[in-house]
Design a protein around this motif. Structure first.
Motif, PDB file in Angstrom:
ATOM      1  N   VAL A  18     154.044 -21.280  65.249  1.00 60.13           N
ATOM      2  CA  VAL A  18     153.841 -21.828  64.931  1.00 60.13           C
ATOM      3  C   VAL A  18     152.229 -22.777  64.817  1.00 60.13           C
ATOM      4  CG1 VAL A  18     155.053 -20.845  62.810  1.00 60.13           C
ATOM      5  CG2 VAL A  18     156.074 -22.829  64.375  1.00 60.13           C
ATOM      6  N   LEU A  19     152.221 -23.485  66.124  1.00 54.67           N
ATOM      7  CA  LEU A  19     151.800 -24.914  66.464  1.00 54.67           C
ATOM      8  C   LEU A  19     150.431 -24.639  65.622  1.00 54.67           C
ATOM      9  CD1 LEU A  19     151.335 -27.496  67.801  1.00 54.67           C
ATOM     10  CD2 LEU A  19     151.056 -26.026  70.087  1.00 54.67           C
ATOM     11  N   GLU A  20     149.926 -23.420  65.762  1.00 52.83           N
ATOM     12  CA  GLU A  20     148.354 -23.158  65.506  1.00 52.83           C
ATOM     13  C   GLU A  20     148.438 -24.008  63.414  1.00 52.83           C
ATOM     14  OE1 GLU A  20     146.587 -19.584  63.633  1.00 52.83           O
ATOM     15  OE2 GLU A  20     148.243 -18.894  64.852  1.00 52.83           O
ATOM     16  N   ILE A  21     149.855 -24.142  63.152  1.00 51.66           N
ATOM     17  CA  ILE A  21     149.350 -24.497  61.192  1.00 51.66           C
ATOM     18  C   ILE A  21     149.435 -26.173  61.379  1.00 51.66           C
ATOM     19  CG2 ILE A  21     150.690 -24.659  59.103  1.00 51.66           C
ATOM     20  CD1 ILE A  21     152.071 -21.989  60.268  1.00 51.66           C
ATOM     21  N   PHE A  22     150.170 -26.717  63.030  1.00 52.29           N
ATOM     22  CA  PHE A  22     150.061 -27.966  62.684  1.00 52.29           C
ATOM     23  C   PHE A  22     148.291 -28.347  63.360  1.00 52.29           C
ATOM     24  CE2 PHE A  22     149.623 -31.723  64.627  1.00 52.29           C
ATOM     25  CZ  PHE A  22     150.385 -32.588  64.045  1.00 52.29           C
ATOM     26  N   GLU A  23     148.122 -28.118  64.342  1.00 48.70           N
ATOM     27  CA  GLU A  23     146.734 -27.539  64.391  1.00 48.70           C
ATOM     28  C   GLU A  23     145.266 -27.611  63.562  1.00 48.70           C
ATOM     29  OE1 GLU A  23     147.723 -27.413  69.408  1.00 48.70           O
ATOM     30  OE2 GLU A  23     146.779 -26.116  68.498  1.00 48.70           O
ATOM     31  N   ARG A  24     145.805 -27.043  63.161  1.00 44.24           N
ATOM     32  CA  ARG A  24     144.675 -26.461  62.130  1.00 44.24           C
ATOM     33  C   ARG A  24     144.340 -28.045  61.259  1.00 44.24           C
ATOM     34  NH1 ARG A  24     146.949 -20.959  61.121  1.00 44.24           N
ATOM     35  NH2 ARG A  24     147.384 -21.402  59.772  1.00 44.24           N
ATOM     36  N   ALA A  25     145.647 -28.348  60.604  1.00 41.14           N
ATOM     37  CA  ALA A  25     145.666 -29.159  59.523  1.00 41.14           C
ATOM     38  C   ALA A  25     145.281 -30.633  60.649  1.00 41.14           C
ATOM     39  CB  ALA A  25     146.801 -29.353  59.023  1.00 41.14           C
ATOM     40  N   HIS A  26     145.430 -30.941  61.811  1.00 43.13           N
ATOM     41  CA  HIS A  26     145.525 -32.148  62.609  1.00 43.13           C
ATOM     42  C   HIS A  26     145.342 -31.919  63.577  1.00 43.13           C
ATOM     43  CE1 HIS A  26     147.806 -33.988  59.513  1.00 43.13           C
ATOM     44  NE2 HIS A  26     149.281 -33.106  59.404  1.00 43.13           N
ATOM     45  N   PRO A  27     143.691 -31.447  63.954  1.00 38.63           N
ATOM     46  CA  PRO A  27     142.828 -31.169  65.486  1.00 38.63           C
ATOM     47  C   PRO A  27     143.198 -32.073  66.310  1.00 38.63           C
ATOM     48  CG  PRO A  27     141.415 -30.447  63.588  1.00 38.63           C
ATOM     49  CD  PRO A  27     142.331 -31.367  63.247  1.00 38.63           C
ATOM     50  N   ALA A  28     143.529 -33.453  66.075  1.00 40.20           N
ATOM     51  CA  ALA A  28     143.066 -34.191  67.055  1.00 40.20           C
ATOM     52  C   ALA A  28     144.479 -35.020  67.728  1.00 40.20           C
ATOM     53  CB  ALA A  28     142.344 -35.638  66.326  1.00 40.20           C
ATOM     54  N   ASP A  29     145.556 -33.867  66.602  1.00 38.21           N
ATOM     55  CA  ASP A  29     146.543 -34.582  66.916  1.00 38.21           C
ATOM     56  C   ASP A  29     147.279 -33.617  68.392  1.00 38.21           C
ATOM     57  OD1 ASP A  29     149.274 -35.791  66.900  1.00 38.21           O
ATOM     58  OD2 ASP A  29     149.455 -36.666  65.754  1.00 38.21           O
ATOM     59  N   ALA A  30     147.749 -34.204  69.450  1.00 35.07           N
ATOM     60  CA  ALA A  30     148.891 -33.780  70.231  1.00 35.07           C
ATOM     61  C   ALA A  30     150.016 -33.582  70.700  1.00 35.07           C
ATOM     62  CB  ALA A  30     147.510 -33.228  71.890  1.00 35.07           C
ATOM     63  N   ARG A  31     150.335 -34.386  69.891  1.00 36.88           N
ATOM     64  CA  ARG A  31     151.556 -34.520  70.101  1.00 36.88           C
ATOM     65  C   ARG A  31     152.449 -33.691  70.126  1.00 36.88           C
ATOM     66  NH1 ARG A  31     152.722 -39.076  65.978  1.00 36.88           N
ATOM     67  NH2 ARG A  31     150.695 -38.355  64.855  1.00 36.88           N
ATOM     68  N   PRO A  32     152.501 -32.741  69.009  1.00 34.65           N
ATOM     69  CA  PRO A  32     153.224 -31.407  68.911  1.00 34.65           C
ATOM     70  C   PRO A  32     153.094 -30.473  70.050  1.00 34.65           C
ATOM     71  CG  PRO A  32     153.141 -31.887  66.514  1.00 34.65           C
ATOM     72  CD  PRO A  32     151.454 -32.853  67.448  1.00 34.65           C
TER      73      PRO A  32
END
Length: 169
Positions: A18-32
């Motif tokens: 599900v990482l892509e769910i976060f990265e779609r919303a926050h593409p510049a945030d690499a923390r997860p």
């Protein structure tokens, strides 16, 4: 340590889905993503130390800062994956969160990404159960069933728990 690596491997595999769910919303945030990379290093023989804890806290902050509910749950799955290496050997129901927290938050992220449709997580639940290796099942069975409470994420964790233990089909 072998058991901790098994649990962490299971957790990171679920959170990664599900990482892509976060990265779609926050593409510049690499923390997860960084949290998952740190867990993978541990699974492959790395140390269980400050890097895992720091990664878990960073992923949690990403979850708290996200205004997108599905993205927040995906970041929480990454946080749980980083925390999986800290499973305590005392057989308490609360420790089941270290084993199944990532999968429960991942399932919730999928539901929320599909406009909060519980049925949308059904396929994911099946994958989460199938991912459970015999070694993971052995570790899980040393603990009581997942505890009550925890809202929808807690409910999903209990479903995954019972299905992995073979108590639900």
């Amino acid at each position: 340590m072998e058991d901790l690596r098994r649990v962490a491997a299971y957790a990171v595999e679920n959170a990664a889905e599900v990482l892509e769910i976060f990265e779609r919303a926050h593409p510049a945030d690499a923390r997860p993503r960084d949290a998952l990379d740190t867990v993978r290093t541990f699974v492959q023989g790395g140390k269980r130390g400050k890097a895992l804890r720091d990664a878990a806290w960073a992923a949690m902050r990403a979850a708290q800062e996200s205004e997108a509910a599905a993205a927040s749950q995906a970041a929480r799955a990454a946080m749980c994956a980083s925390s999986a290496a800290y499973l305590h050997p005392l057989a308490r129901a609360t420790q089941v969160r270290h084993i199944l927290g990532a999968s429960a938050h991942a399932a919730r992220a999928i539901e929320l990404a599909a406009c909060d449709a519980p049925a949308s997580g059904a396929d994911y639940l099946g994958r989460a159960v199938r991912r459970a290796s015999p070694g993971l099942v052995e570790v899980l069975r040393r603990y009581p069933l997942a505890p009550p409470g925890g809202g929808r994420v807690g409910e999903l964790m209990r479903v995954i728990d019972r299905r992995i233990r073979g108590e639900l089909t």
